[in-house]
Write an enzyme that holds these catalytic residues in place. Structure first.
Site, PDB file in Angstrom:
ATOM      1  N   ALA A 112      26.163   6.262 109.652  1.00 50.91           N
ATOM      2  CA  ALA A 112      27.462   6.568 108.937  1.00 50.91           C
ATOM      3  C   ALA A 112      28.540   7.174 109.747  1.00 50.91           C
ATOM      4  O   ALA A 112      29.757   7.145 109.714  1.00 50.91           O
ATOM      5  CB  ALA A 112      27.093   7.126 107.739  1.00 50.91           C
ATOM      6  N   TYR A 130      12.006  24.769  99.021  1.00 52.70           N
ATOM      7  CA  TYR A 130      13.280  24.654  98.605  1.00 52.70           C
ATOM      8  C   TYR A 130      14.300  25.689  99.246  1.00 52.70           C
ATOM      9  O   TYR A 130      15.400  25.328  99.522  1.00 52.70           O
ATOM     10  CB  TYR A 130      13.683  24.468  97.277  1.00 52.70           C
ATOM     11  CG  TYR A 130      13.307  22.952  96.712  1.00 52.70           C
ATOM     12  CD1 TYR A 130      14.235  22.059  96.942  1.00 52.70           C
ATOM     13  CD2 TYR A 130      12.030  22.657  96.055  1.00 52.70           C
ATOM     14  CE1 TYR A 130      14.006  20.800  96.519  1.00 52.70           C
ATOM     15  CE2 TYR A 130      11.681  21.412  95.665  1.00 52.70           C
ATOM     16  CZ  TYR A 130      12.711  20.506  95.878  1.00 52.70           C
ATOM     17  OH  TYR A 130      12.544  18.891  95.587  1.00 52.70           O
ATOM     18  N   HIS A 147      21.838  14.375  91.490  1.00 51.43           N
ATOM     19  CA  HIS A 147      20.562  15.121  91.570  1.00 51.43           C
ATOM     20  C   HIS A 147      20.834  16.479  91.832  1.00 51.43           C
ATOM     21  O   HIS A 147      19.891  17.236  92.243  1.00 51.43           O
ATOM     22  CB  HIS A 147      19.691  14.498  92.781  1.00 51.43           C
ATOM     23  CG  HIS A 147      19.290  12.981  92.414  1.00 51.43           C
ATOM     24  ND1 HIS A 147      18.961  12.145  93.408  1.00 51.43           N
ATOM     25  CD2 HIS A 147      19.031  12.301  91.317  1.00 51.43           C
ATOM     26  CE1 HIS A 147      18.661  11.025  92.779  1.00 51.43           C
ATOM     27  NE2 HIS A 147      18.811  11.046  91.403  1.00 51.43           N
TER      28      HIS A 147
HETATM   29  C1  BJW Z   1      21.363   6.188 107.151  1.00 54.42           C
HETATM   30  C2  BJW Z   1      21.491   7.004 108.343  1.00 54.42           C
HETATM   31  C3  BJW Z   1      22.685   7.140 109.080  1.00 54.42           C
HETATM   32  C4  BJW Z   1      19.372   7.027 107.893  1.00 54.42           C
HETATM   33  N1  BJW Z   1      23.541   6.586 108.289  1.00 54.42           N
HETATM   34  N2  BJW Z   1      22.505   5.644 106.402  1.00 54.42           N
HETATM   35  C5  BJW Z   1      12.829   2.258  86.979  1.00 54.42           C
HETATM   36  C6  BJW Z   1      12.179   1.846  87.875  1.00 54.42           C
HETATM   37  C7  BJW Z   1      11.028   2.466  88.507  1.00 54.42           C
HETATM   38  C8  BJW Z   1      11.126   3.841  88.467  1.00 54.42           C
HETATM   39  C9  BJW Z   1      11.864   4.451  87.710  1.00 54.42           C
HETATM   40  C10 BJW Z   1      12.820   3.828  86.878  1.00 54.42           C
HETATM   41  N3  BJW Z   1      13.659   4.713  86.123  1.00 54.42           N
HETATM   42  C11 BJW Z   1      12.973   5.962  86.459  1.00 54.42           C
HETATM   43  C12 BJW Z   1      11.948   5.899  87.434  1.00 54.42           C
HETATM   44  C13 BJW Z   1      11.261   7.049  87.723  1.00 54.42           C
HETATM   45  C14 BJW Z   1      11.964   7.774  88.903  1.00 54.42           C
HETATM   46  C15 BJW Z   1      12.009   6.743  90.368  1.00 54.42           C
HETATM   47  O1  BJW Z   1      13.245   6.231  90.254  1.00 54.42           O
HETATM   48  N4  BJW Z   1      10.997   6.470  91.023  1.00 54.42           N
HETATM   49  C16 BJW Z   1      11.154   5.517  92.040  1.00 54.42           C
HETATM   50  C17 BJW Z   1      11.143   6.249  93.329  1.00 54.42           C
HETATM   51  C18 BJW Z   1       9.953   4.586  92.014  1.00 54.42           C
HETATM   52  N5  BJW Z   1      13.170   8.683  88.562  1.00 54.42           N
HETATM   53  C19 BJW Z   1      13.190   9.406  87.934  1.00 54.42           C
HETATM   54  O2  BJW Z   1      11.985  10.039  87.755  1.00 54.42           O
HETATM   55  C20 BJW Z   1      14.388  10.004  87.673  1.00 54.42           C
HETATM   56  N6  BJW Z   1      14.695  10.642  86.465  1.00 54.42           N
HETATM   57  C21 BJW Z   1      14.512   9.919  85.505  1.00 54.42           C
HETATM   58  O3  BJW Z   1      14.352   8.599  85.525  1.00 54.42           O
HETATM   59  O4  BJW Z   1      14.765  10.616  83.931  1.00 54.42           O
HETATM   60  C22 BJW Z   1      14.588   9.530  82.942  1.00 54.42           C
HETATM   61  C23 BJW Z   1      13.071  10.008  82.282  1.00 54.42           C
HETATM   62  C24 BJW Z   1      12.677  11.400  82.143  1.00 54.42           C
HETATM   63  C25 BJW Z   1      11.632  11.259  81.561  1.00 54.42           C
HETATM   64  C26 BJW Z   1      10.569  10.515  81.546  1.00 54.42           C
HETATM   65  C27 BJW Z   1      11.203   9.172  81.802  1.00 54.42           C
HETATM   66  C28 BJW Z   1      12.283   8.877  82.264  1.00 54.42           C
HETATM   67  C29 BJW Z   1      14.696  11.480  88.588  1.00 54.42           C
HETATM   68  C30 BJW Z   1      15.039  11.028  89.940  1.00 54.42           C
HETATM   69  C31 BJW Z   1      15.156  12.302  90.925  1.00 54.42           C
HETATM   70  C32 BJW Z   1      15.100  12.347  92.015  1.00 54.42           C
HETATM   71  N7  BJW Z   1      14.976  13.293  92.934  1.00 54.42           N
HETATM   72  C33 BJW Z   1      14.971  13.434  94.375  1.00 54.42           C
HETATM   73  C34 BJW Z   1      14.493  14.904  94.944  1.00 54.42           C
HETATM   74  C35 BJW Z   1      15.967  15.737  94.617  1.00 54.42           C
HETATM   75  C36 BJW Z   1      15.570  17.074  94.947  1.00 54.42           C
HETATM   76  C37 BJW Z   1      15.393  17.178  96.452  1.00 54.42           C
HETATM   77  O5  BJW Z   1      16.359  17.041  97.285  1.00 54.42           O
HETATM   78  O6  BJW Z   1      14.072  17.655  96.917  1.00 54.42           O
HETATM   79  O7  BJW Z   1      16.214  13.007  94.977  1.00 54.42           O
HETATM   80  S1  BJW Z   1      13.745  12.317  95.163  1.00 54.42           S
HETATM   81  C38 BJW Z   1      14.861  11.927  96.698  1.00 54.42           C
HETATM   82  O8  BJW Z   1      15.113  10.620  96.346  1.00 54.42           O
HETATM   83  C39 BJW Z   1      16.243  12.476  96.302  1.00 54.42           C
HETATM   84  C40 BJW Z   1      17.318  11.711  96.779  1.00 54.42           C
HETATM   85  O9  BJW Z   1      18.542  11.975  96.189  1.00 54.42           O
HETATM   86  C41 BJW Z   1      16.884  10.384  96.266  1.00 54.42           C
HETATM   87  C42 BJW Z   1      17.285   9.130  96.757  1.00 54.42           C
HETATM   88  O10 BJW Z   1      16.960   9.001  98.212  1.00 54.42           O
HETATM   89  P1  BJW Z   1      17.900   8.313  99.280  1.00 54.42           P
HETATM   90  O11 BJW Z   1      19.215   9.357  99.088  1.00 54.42           O
HETATM   91  O12 BJW Z   1      18.398   6.913  98.789  1.00 54.42           O
HETATM   92  O13 BJW Z   1      17.226   8.742 100.624  1.00 54.42           O
HETATM   93  P2  BJW Z   1      16.064   7.741 101.279  1.00 54.42           P
HETATM   94  O14 BJW Z   1      15.307   8.467 102.306  1.00 54.42           O
HETATM   95  O15 BJW Z   1      15.287   7.040 100.353  1.00 54.42           O
HETATM   96  O16 BJW Z   1      17.112   6.818 102.026  1.00 54.42           O
HETATM   97  C43 BJW Z   1      17.807   7.092 103.213  1.00 54.42           C
HETATM   98  C44 BJW Z   1      18.644   5.831 103.650  1.00 54.42           C
HETATM   99  O17 BJW Z   1      19.535   6.183 104.640  1.00 54.42           O
HETATM  100  C45 BJW Z   1      17.648   4.709 104.374  1.00 54.42           C
HETATM  101  O18 BJW Z   1      18.089   3.744 103.800  1.00 54.42           O
HETATM  102  C46 BJW Z   1      18.146   4.709 105.718  1.00 54.42           C
HETATM  103  O19 BJW Z   1      17.914   3.419 106.494  1.00 54.42           O
HETATM  104  C47 BJW Z   1      19.580   5.347 105.645  1.00 54.42           C
HETATM  105  N8  BJW Z   1      20.063   6.118 106.856  1.00 54.42           N
HETATM  106  N9  BJW Z   1      20.113   7.416 108.665  1.00 54.42           N
HETATM  107  C48 BJW Z   1      23.345   5.743 107.315  1.00 54.42           C
HETATM  108  N10 BJW Z   1      22.777   7.952 110.275  1.00 54.42           N
END
Ligand code: BJW
Ligand code: ZN
Length: 249
Positions: free
Chosen positions: A231, A68, A120
């Site tokens: 974007a 990080y 986040h």
């Molecule tokens: C372009 C481009 C260009 C490329 N122009 N576009 C319901 C269902 C299933 C699972 C869950 C659920 N509820 C909760 C969960 C569990 C979990 C979860 O969601 N899991 C799924 C992945 C399966 N969620 C959690 O755990 C969350 N907490 C929670 O629910 O708490 C309640 C709870 C607590 C205790 C017990 C039970 C419940 C917390 C989630 C935290 C996510 N953290 C991260 C890391 C942050 C720190 C770090 O930076 O390291 O956040 S993970 C990572 O993913 C980061 C991002 O913010 C997040 C989203 O990713 P993002 O931004 O969408 O990126 P990508 O890479 O996925 O997509 C990029 C996109 O850009 C692509 O589409 C490309 O095409 C596009 N792109 N170039 C425009 N030039």
């Protein structure tokens, strides 16, 4: 896929009163920061369960904090791109514009957006996992892992898997999504919850949904219009379209 002709979407967007922009890692890709789930994304090289969970931090705080700190250094060196700047410029049309971001890089703030909700957290501040003391990332102690005077270890103020999102930010984001009439989703795979649920919230409230992404996502079918491309190109181009409708000849 586009349910409305792009021109009709631009015309409706130009007439919006309450706009929300929802962003993910893709918007910062053209600033040189990695996305997570793309073919060359961070999760193709690292396992999230080794780096982005409280259990990983407890198991190997040195590895997690070093990763990080490196990500913070990259974010600090990065510059906002034309996509961030286009969004910031929309405040001239929508004074109540809210940027709801999943990003931790602060590039929206640095491009001039004034109302940014960081769902986040941020890489720019850290907190002691034991006593809660806060530190700017740029002022962390030298030791690795960075140690607090209380004997605890500093961790980034980001939200890891299994952790809850900051309640005030999430509640306000949900309220803004409910009353938005324009909701622009930029650069997110819309797969991480509960953040991804905000898209449904905005759609249920009747907002016009526009997606900006070079790739299809689970959201694409529900969007009124998809601007299929990076974007940094699509947002400035779309801004010019909206401008045309804001000031008809
Ligand atoms: C372009 C481009 C260009 C490329 N122009 N576009 C319901 C269902 C299933 C699972 C869950 C659920 N509820 C909760 C969960 C569990 C979990 C979860 O969601 N899991 C799924 C992945 C399966 N969620 C959690 O755990 C969350 N907490 C929670 O629910 O708490 C309640 C709870 C607590 C205790 C017990 C039970 C419940 C917390 C989630 C935290 C996510 N953290 C991260 C890391 C942050 C720190 C770090 O930076 O390291 O956040 S993970 C990572 O993913 C980061 C991002 O913010 C997040 C989203 O990713 P993002 O931004 O969408 O990126 P990508 O890479 O996925 O997509 C990029 C996109 O850009 C692509 O589409 C490309 O095409 C596009 N792109 N170039 C425009 N030039
Ligand atoms: Zn402490």
């Amino acid at each position: 896929m586009s349910l409305l002709a792009p021109e009709a979407v631009s015309r409706r967007a130009a007439a919006a009163r309450r706009a929300v922009v929802f962003t993910g890692a893709g918007i910062s890709q053209e600033s040189g920061l990695g996305t997570f789930r793309d073919a060359d994304g961070l999760w193709s090289r690292f396992r999230p369960e080794d780096l982005a969970t409280p259990e990983a931090f407890a198991r190997d705080p040195e590895r997690v904090t070093s990763w990080y700190i490196e990500r913070f250094e990259q974010a600090r060196r990065a510059e906002p791109n034309a996509g961030h700047r286009a969004i910031a410029s929309w405040e001239r049309w929508f004074p109540s514009l809210v940027v709801v971001t999943q990003n931790v890089d602060r590039l929206h703030h640095r491009s001039g957006s004034s109302d940014v909700l960081e769902l986040h957290g941020t890489l720019w501040t850290w907190r002691c996992a034991r006593c809660g003391a806060k530190r700017d990332a740029a002022a962390l102690p030298e030791q690795r892992p960075p140690a607090c005077v209380c004997g605890g270890i500093f961790r980034p103020d980001v939200v890891w898997f299994g952790e809850t999102l900051p309640l005030a930010e999430f509640d306000r984001a949900a309220a803004e999504c409910r009353r938005a009439d324009l909701f622009v989703v930029v650069g997110t795979s819309a797969t991480v919850w509960p953040a991804a649920g905000l898209i449904e919230t905005a759609a249920a409230g009747g907002a016009l949904i526009v997606e900006v992404n070079p790739e299809a996502t689970p959201l694409s079918g529900a969007a009124a219009c998809v601007l299929r491309g990076p974007a940094g190109e699509m947002l400035p181009r779309w801004s010019r379209e909206i401008e045309r409708w804001r000031s008809p000849a």
